[in-house]
Design a protein around this motif. Structure first.
Motif, PDB file in Angstrom:
ATOM      1  N   ARG A 196       0.836  -1.203   0.000  1.00  0.00           N
ATOM      2  CA  ARG A 196       0.000   0.000   0.000  1.00  0.00           C
ATOM      3  C   ARG A 196       0.871   1.252   0.000  1.00  0.00           C
ATOM      4  N   PRO A 197       0.466   2.304  -0.689  1.00  0.00           N
ATOM      5  CA  PRO A 197       1.199   3.578  -0.632  1.00  0.00           C
ATOM      6  C   PRO A 197       0.983   4.251   0.721  1.00  0.00           C
ATOM      7  N   GLU A 214      -2.095   6.543   1.282  1.00  0.00           N
ATOM      8  CA  GLU A 214      -3.384   5.905   1.572  1.00  0.00           C
ATOM      9  C   GLU A 214      -3.493   5.496   3.029  1.00  0.00           C
ATOM     10  N   THR A 215      -2.440   4.907   3.577  1.00  0.00           N
ATOM     11  CA  THR A 215      -2.496   4.473   4.971  1.00  0.00           C
ATOM     12  C   THR A 215      -2.532   5.662   5.924  1.00  0.00           C
ATOM     13  N   PRO A 260      -7.835  -1.717   1.510  1.00  0.00           N
ATOM     14  CA  PRO A 260      -6.966  -0.991   0.574  1.00  0.00           C
ATOM     15  C   PRO A 260      -7.692  -0.621  -0.712  1.00  0.00           C
ATOM     16  N   ASP A 261      -7.367   0.547  -1.239  1.00  0.00           N
ATOM     17  CA  ASP A 261      -7.843   0.966  -2.555  1.00  0.00           C
ATOM     18  C   ASP A 261      -6.828   0.655  -3.646  1.00  0.00           C
ATOM     19  N   THR A 262      -5.535   0.662  -3.269  1.00  0.00           N
ATOM     20  CA  THR A 262      -4.462   0.454  -4.236  1.00  0.00           C
ATOM     21  C   THR A 262      -3.447  -0.525  -3.677  1.00  0.00           C
ATOM     22  N   LEU A 263      -3.115  -1.526  -4.461  1.00  0.00           N
ATOM     23  CA  LEU A 263      -2.052  -2.472  -4.118  1.00  0.00           C
ATOM     24  C   LEU A 263      -1.076  -2.528  -5.290  1.00  0.00           C
ATOM     25  N   SER A 264       0.190  -2.258  -5.010  1.00  0.00           N
ATOM     26  CA  SER A 264       1.187  -2.242  -6.082  1.00  0.00           C
ATOM     27  C   SER A 264       2.541  -2.632  -5.519  1.00  0.00           C
ATOM     28  N   ASP A 282       5.227  -0.751  -6.045  1.00  0.00           N
ATOM     29  CA  ASP A 282       6.042   0.467  -6.123  1.00  0.00           C
ATOM     30  C   ASP A 282       6.986   0.587  -4.935  1.00  0.00           C
TER      31      ASP A 282
END
Length: 295
Positions: free
Chosen positions: A45-46, A49-50, A59-63, A65
Protein backbone atom coordinates in the motif's frame (compact mmCIF):
# COMPACT_ATOMS: atom_id res chain seq x y z
CA UNK A 1 -20.07 -71.69 0.08
CA UNK A 2 -20.54 -68.02 0.70
CA UNK A 3 -17.83 -65.87 2.14
CA UNK A 4 -18.28 -62.80 4.21
CA UNK A 5 -16.43 -59.70 3.14
CA UNK A 6 -14.21 -58.11 5.72
CA UNK A 7 -15.76 -55.05 7.29
CA UNK A 8 -14.37 -51.73 6.11
CA UNK A 9 -12.02 -49.81 8.25
CA UNK A 10 -13.76 -47.56 10.67
CA UNK A 11 -12.61 -44.07 11.29
CA UNK A 12 -11.29 -43.37 14.73
CA UNK A 13 -13.61 -41.10 16.67
CA UNK A 14 -12.55 -37.48 16.83
CA UNK A 15 -11.55 -36.72 20.38
CA UNK A 16 -12.01 -33.25 21.91
CA UNK A 17 -8.36 -33.18 22.96
CA UNK A 18 -7.25 -33.65 19.35
CA UNK A 19 -9.57 -30.86 18.18
CA UNK A 20 -8.15 -28.53 20.82
CA UNK A 21 -4.63 -29.46 19.75
CA UNK A 22 -5.32 -28.59 16.11
CA UNK A 23 -6.99 -25.32 17.12
CA UNK A 24 -4.01 -24.44 19.27
CA UNK A 25 -1.51 -25.25 16.51
CA UNK A 26 -3.49 -23.28 13.93
CA UNK A 27 -3.71 -20.30 16.28
CA UNK A 28 0.00 -20.45 17.03
CA UNK A 29 0.88 -20.61 13.32
CA UNK A 30 -1.41 -17.66 12.58
CA UNK A 31 0.09 -15.63 15.44
CA UNK A 32 3.58 -16.43 14.13
CA UNK A 33 2.70 -15.44 10.55
CA UNK A 34 0.63 -12.37 11.46
CA UNK A 35 3.57 -9.89 11.56
CA UNK A 36 4.88 -11.16 8.22
CA UNK A 37 1.47 -10.95 6.58
CA UNK A 38 0.96 -7.47 8.01
CA UNK A 39 4.34 -6.37 6.64
CA UNK A 40 3.37 -7.67 3.19
CA UNK A 41 0.03 -5.87 3.40
CA UNK A 42 1.71 -2.60 4.42
CA UNK A 43 4.42 -2.89 1.76
CA UNK A 44 1.82 -3.21 -1.00
CA UNK A 45 0.00 0.00 0.00
CA UNK A 46 1.20 3.58 -0.63
CA UNK A 47 1.89 5.63 2.47
CA UNK A 48 -0.51 8.36 1.37
CA UNK A 49 -3.38 5.90 1.57
CA UNK A 50 -2.50 4.47 4.97
CA UNK A 51 -1.91 7.95 6.43
CA UNK A 52 -5.35 9.04 5.24
CA UNK A 53 -7.37 5.90 6.06
CA UNK A 54 -5.22 4.22 8.71
CA UNK A 55 -3.44 0.88 8.57
CA UNK A 56 -6.53 -1.05 9.65
CA UNK A 57 -8.59 -0.28 6.56
CA UNK A 58 -9.58 -1.81 3.24
CA UNK A 59 -6.97 -0.99 0.57
CA UNK A 60 -7.84 0.97 -2.55
CA UNK A 61 -4.46 0.45 -4.24
CA UNK A 62 -2.05 -2.47 -4.12
CA UNK A 63 1.19 -2.24 -6.08
CA UNK A 64 4.88 -3.16 -6.05
CA UNK A 65 6.04 0.47 -6.12
CA UNK A 66 7.38 0.34 -2.56
CA UNK A 67 9.55 -2.66 -3.40
CA UNK A 68 10.99 -0.90 -6.46
CA UNK A 69 11.69 2.31 -4.55
CA UNK A 70 13.19 0.45 -1.60
CA UNK A 71 15.54 -1.53 -3.84
CA UNK A 72 16.73 1.59 -5.69
CA UNK A 73 16.82 4.05 -2.79
CA UNK A 74 18.81 1.80 -0.46
CA UNK A 75 21.29 0.69 -3.16
CA UNK A 76 20.43 -2.84 -2.06
CA UNK A 77 22.43 -4.60 -4.76
CA UNK A 78 25.66 -3.09 -3.42
CA UNK A 79 24.88 -4.22 0.12
CA UNK A 80 23.96 -7.69 -1.08
CA UNK A 81 27.47 -7.87 -2.52
CA UNK A 82 28.99 -6.75 0.80
CA UNK A 83 27.07 -9.46 2.64
CA UNK A 84 28.17 -12.08 0.13
CA UNK A 85 31.82 -11.12 0.66
CA UNK A 86 31.36 -11.59 4.40
CA UNK A 87 29.04 -14.60 4.61
CA UNK A 88 30.63 -17.00 2.10
CA UNK A 89 34.20 -16.95 3.54
CA UNK A 90 32.85 -16.97 7.10
CA UNK A 91 30.71 -20.07 6.48
CA UNK A 92 33.47 -21.96 4.65
CA UNK A 93 36.14 -21.12 7.23
CA UNK A 94 33.87 -21.99 10.14
CA UNK A 95 32.98 -25.37 8.68
CA UNK A 96 36.59 -26.21 7.83
CA UNK A 97 38.11 -25.20 11.19
CA UNK A 98 35.31 -26.68 13.29
CA UNK A 99 35.44 -29.95 11.35
CA UNK A 100 39.19 -30.16 12.01
CA UNK A 101 38.62 -29.71 15.74
CA UNK A 102 35.72 -32.17 15.74
CA UNK A 103 37.79 -34.76 13.86
CA UNK A 104 40.65 -34.46 16.33
CA UNK A 105 38.57 -34.72 19.51
CA UNK A 106 36.27 -37.48 18.22
CA UNK A 107 38.60 -39.82 16.32
CA UNK A 108 41.67 -39.68 18.60
CA UNK A 109 41.79 -40.54 22.29
CA UNK A 110 43.84 -38.34 24.59
CA UNK A 111 43.39 -36.84 28.03
CA UNK A 112 42.32 -33.34 27.09
CA UNK A 113 39.99 -34.06 24.18
CA UNK A 114 36.86 -33.36 26.22
CA UNK A 115 38.42 -30.26 27.81
CA UNK A 116 39.42 -28.96 24.37
CA UNK A 117 35.88 -29.41 23.10
CA UNK A 118 34.51 -27.64 26.17
CA UNK A 119 36.81 -24.68 25.55
CA UNK A 120 35.42 -24.28 22.03
CA UNK A 121 31.85 -24.72 23.18
CA UNK A 122 32.22 -22.30 26.10
CA UNK A 123 32.75 -19.46 23.65
CA UNK A 124 29.07 -19.69 22.69
CA UNK A 125 28.05 -19.11 26.31
CA UNK A 126 29.81 -15.74 26.46
CA UNK A 127 27.49 -12.80 25.69
CA UNK A 128 28.74 -10.72 22.80
CA UNK A 129 28.20 -7.47 24.71
CA UNK A 130 30.70 -8.53 27.39
CA UNK A 131 33.72 -8.40 25.07
CA UNK A 132 32.67 -5.54 22.86
CA UNK A 133 34.92 -2.89 24.49
CA UNK A 134 38.23 -4.85 24.46
CA UNK A 135 37.42 -6.28 21.03
CA UNK A 136 36.71 -2.81 19.64
CA UNK A 137 40.06 -1.51 20.93
CA UNK A 138 41.86 -4.61 19.61
CA UNK A 139 40.41 -4.03 16.14
CA UNK A 140 41.52 -0.39 16.23
CA UNK A 141 45.08 -1.33 17.27
CA UNK A 142 45.51 -4.12 14.68
CA UNK A 143 47.20 -2.63 11.60
CA UNK A 144 46.81 -4.40 8.25
CA UNK A 145 48.38 -2.06 5.71
CA UNK A 146 47.79 -3.14 2.14
CA UNK A 147 45.39 -5.89 3.20
CA UNK A 148 42.27 -3.91 4.05
CA UNK A 149 41.06 -0.62 2.61
CA UNK A 150 41.06 1.01 6.04
CA UNK A 151 44.56 -0.25 6.86
CA UNK A 152 43.24 -1.79 10.08
CA UNK A 153 41.18 -4.76 11.13
CA UNK A 154 38.46 -2.29 12.10
CA UNK A 155 36.04 -1.20 9.38
CA UNK A 156 36.82 -4.16 7.12
CA UNK A 157 35.03 -7.24 5.83
CA UNK A 158 37.93 -9.35 7.12
CA UNK A 159 37.19 -8.23 10.67
CA UNK A 160 33.58 -9.35 10.41
CA UNK A 161 34.60 -12.69 8.88
CA UNK A 162 37.00 -13.39 11.74
CA UNK A 163 34.53 -12.53 14.50
CA UNK A 164 31.85 -14.72 12.93
CA UNK A 165 34.28 -17.62 12.62
CA UNK A 166 35.33 -17.18 16.26
CA UNK A 167 31.78 -17.16 17.62
CA UNK A 168 30.27 -19.89 15.43
CA UNK A 169 33.10 -22.44 15.51
CA UNK A 170 32.25 -23.68 19.01
CA UNK A 171 28.71 -24.74 18.16
CA UNK A 172 29.77 -26.35 14.88
CA UNK A 173 32.63 -28.25 16.53
CA UNK A 174 30.26 -29.58 19.18
CA UNK A 175 27.68 -30.79 16.65
CA UNK A 176 30.23 -32.29 14.26
CA UNK A 177 32.10 -34.07 17.04
CA UNK A 178 28.88 -35.79 18.13
CA UNK A 179 28.19 -36.79 14.55
CA UNK A 180 31.71 -38.10 13.94
CA UNK A 181 31.59 -40.19 17.11
CA UNK A 182 28.72 -42.14 15.58
CA UNK A 183 30.84 -43.19 12.59
CA UNK A 184 32.32 -46.71 12.79
CA UNK A 185 35.84 -46.71 14.22
CA UNK A 186 36.64 -49.67 11.97
CA UNK A 187 36.93 -47.21 9.06
CA UNK A 188 39.66 -45.30 10.87
CA UNK A 189 41.50 -48.46 11.90
CA UNK A 190 41.36 -49.95 8.39
CA UNK A 191 42.65 -46.73 6.83
CA UNK A 192 45.53 -46.52 9.31
CA UNK A 193 46.47 -50.13 8.61
CA UNK A 194 46.53 -49.34 4.88
CA UNK A 195 48.97 -46.50 5.58
CA UNK A 196 46.62 -43.54 5.20
CA UNK A 197 47.86 -40.27 6.65
CA UNK A 198 45.87 -38.24 9.16
CA UNK A 199 45.01 -35.66 6.49
CA UNK A 200 43.73 -38.35 4.11
CA UNK A 201 41.77 -39.94 6.94
CA UNK A 202 40.10 -36.58 7.58
CA UNK A 203 39.65 -35.28 4.02
CA UNK A 204 38.86 -38.42 2.02
CA UNK A 205 37.24 -40.76 4.54
CA UNK A 206 35.63 -38.90 7.46
CA UNK A 207 34.55 -35.63 5.85
CA UNK A 208 32.55 -37.20 2.96
CA UNK A 209 30.53 -39.15 5.53
CA UNK A 210 29.65 -35.90 7.30
CA UNK A 211 27.95 -34.26 4.31
CA UNK A 212 24.46 -34.27 5.92
CA UNK A 213 25.79 -32.58 9.04
CA UNK A 214 27.89 -30.12 7.06
CA UNK A 215 24.93 -29.18 4.84
CA UNK A 216 22.68 -28.60 7.84
CA UNK A 217 25.30 -26.43 9.57
CA UNK A 218 25.96 -24.51 6.35
CA UNK A 219 22.26 -23.64 6.19
CA UNK A 220 22.16 -22.48 9.79
CA UNK A 221 25.40 -20.50 9.51
CA UNK A 222 24.28 -18.78 6.32
CA UNK A 223 21.10 -17.57 7.99
CA UNK A 224 22.80 -16.51 11.23
CA UNK A 225 25.64 -14.61 9.59
CA UNK A 226 23.37 -13.02 6.98
CA UNK A 227 21.02 -11.71 9.67
CA UNK A 228 23.79 -10.31 11.87
CA UNK A 229 23.39 -6.65 12.72
CA UNK A 230 25.25 -6.24 16.02
CA UNK A 231 28.81 -6.87 14.87
CA UNK A 232 28.38 -4.87 11.66
CA UNK A 233 27.07 -1.93 13.66
CA UNK A 234 30.01 -2.00 16.09
CA UNK A 235 32.95 -2.99 13.89
CA UNK A 236 32.06 -1.10 10.67
CA UNK A 237 32.02 2.70 10.49
CA UNK A 238 31.91 3.36 6.74
CA UNK A 239 28.38 3.11 5.38
CA UNK A 240 29.46 1.62 2.07
CA UNK A 241 31.17 -1.30 3.82
CA UNK A 242 28.14 -2.40 5.83
CA UNK A 243 26.16 -5.58 5.04
CA UNK A 244 22.56 -5.81 3.88
CA UNK A 245 21.08 -5.61 7.37
CA UNK A 246 22.36 -2.04 7.56
CA UNK A 247 20.99 -1.03 4.16
CA UNK A 248 17.60 -0.33 5.70
CA UNK A 249 19.14 2.73 7.35
CA UNK A 250 19.19 4.33 3.91
CA UNK A 251 15.40 4.19 3.87
CA UNK A 252 15.12 6.41 6.94
CA UNK A 253 15.12 10.14 6.43
CA UNK A 254 16.28 12.78 8.87
CA UNK A 255 12.80 14.09 9.62
CA UNK A 256 10.47 11.46 8.15
CA UNK A 257 10.49 7.69 7.66
CA UNK A 258 8.02 5.89 5.40
CA UNK A 259 7.08 2.71 7.33
CA UNK A 260 5.58 1.11 4.23
CA UNK A 261 8.85 1.61 2.39
CA UNK A 262 10.81 0.13 5.30
CA UNK A 263 8.46 -2.89 5.34
CA UNK A 264 9.12 -3.45 1.63
CA UNK A 265 12.88 -3.18 2.18
CA UNK A 266 12.74 -5.62 5.09
CA UNK A 267 10.91 -8.17 2.95
CA UNK A 268 13.46 -7.79 0.17
CA UNK A 269 16.35 -8.41 2.56
CA UNK A 270 14.65 -11.61 3.75
CA UNK A 271 14.52 -13.17 0.27
CA UNK A 272 18.06 -14.69 0.28
CA UNK A 273 17.47 -16.43 3.61
CA UNK A 274 14.22 -17.89 2.28
CA UNK A 275 16.01 -19.10 -0.85
CA UNK A 276 18.70 -20.81 1.25
CA UNK A 277 16.11 -22.38 3.53
CA UNK A 278 13.88 -23.77 0.78
CA UNK A 279 16.88 -25.00 -1.22
CA UNK A 280 18.27 -26.88 1.79
CA UNK A 281 15.06 -27.45 3.71
CA UNK A 282 15.64 -31.15 4.32
CA UNK A 283 19.13 -30.56 5.72
CA UNK A 284 17.89 -27.62 7.78
CA UNK A 285 15.17 -29.65 9.48
CA UNK A 286 17.56 -32.52 10.15
CA UNK A 287 20.01 -30.02 11.62
CA UNK A 288 17.53 -29.08 14.34
CA UNK A 289 17.90 -32.56 15.89
CA UNK A 290 21.34 -33.40 14.55
CA UNK A 291 23.09 -34.02 17.86
CA UNK A 292 20.15 -35.43 19.81
CA UNK A 293 20.63 -39.10 18.90
CA UNK A 294 24.35 -39.19 18.20
CA UNK A 295 27.15 -40.04 20.56
Amino acid sequence: MSTMSAPGKRRAPIRPARVLLHVFLAGTALAWLAPLLWAVFSALRPYSETSAKGYVSWPDTLSLDNFTHAFQQSDMLHYFGNTLVIAVPAVLLTLFLSSCVAFYVSRFDFRLNLALLLVFTAGNLLPQQVIITPLYRLYLLTDLPGITASGKLYDSALGLVLIHVAFQSGFCAFVLSNYMRSLPHELTEAALVDGASVWRLYWQITLPLCKPAMAALATLLSIWIYNDFFWALVLISTGENMPITSALNNLSGQYFTDPNLVAAGSLLTAIPTLVVYFALQRQFVSGLTLGSNKG
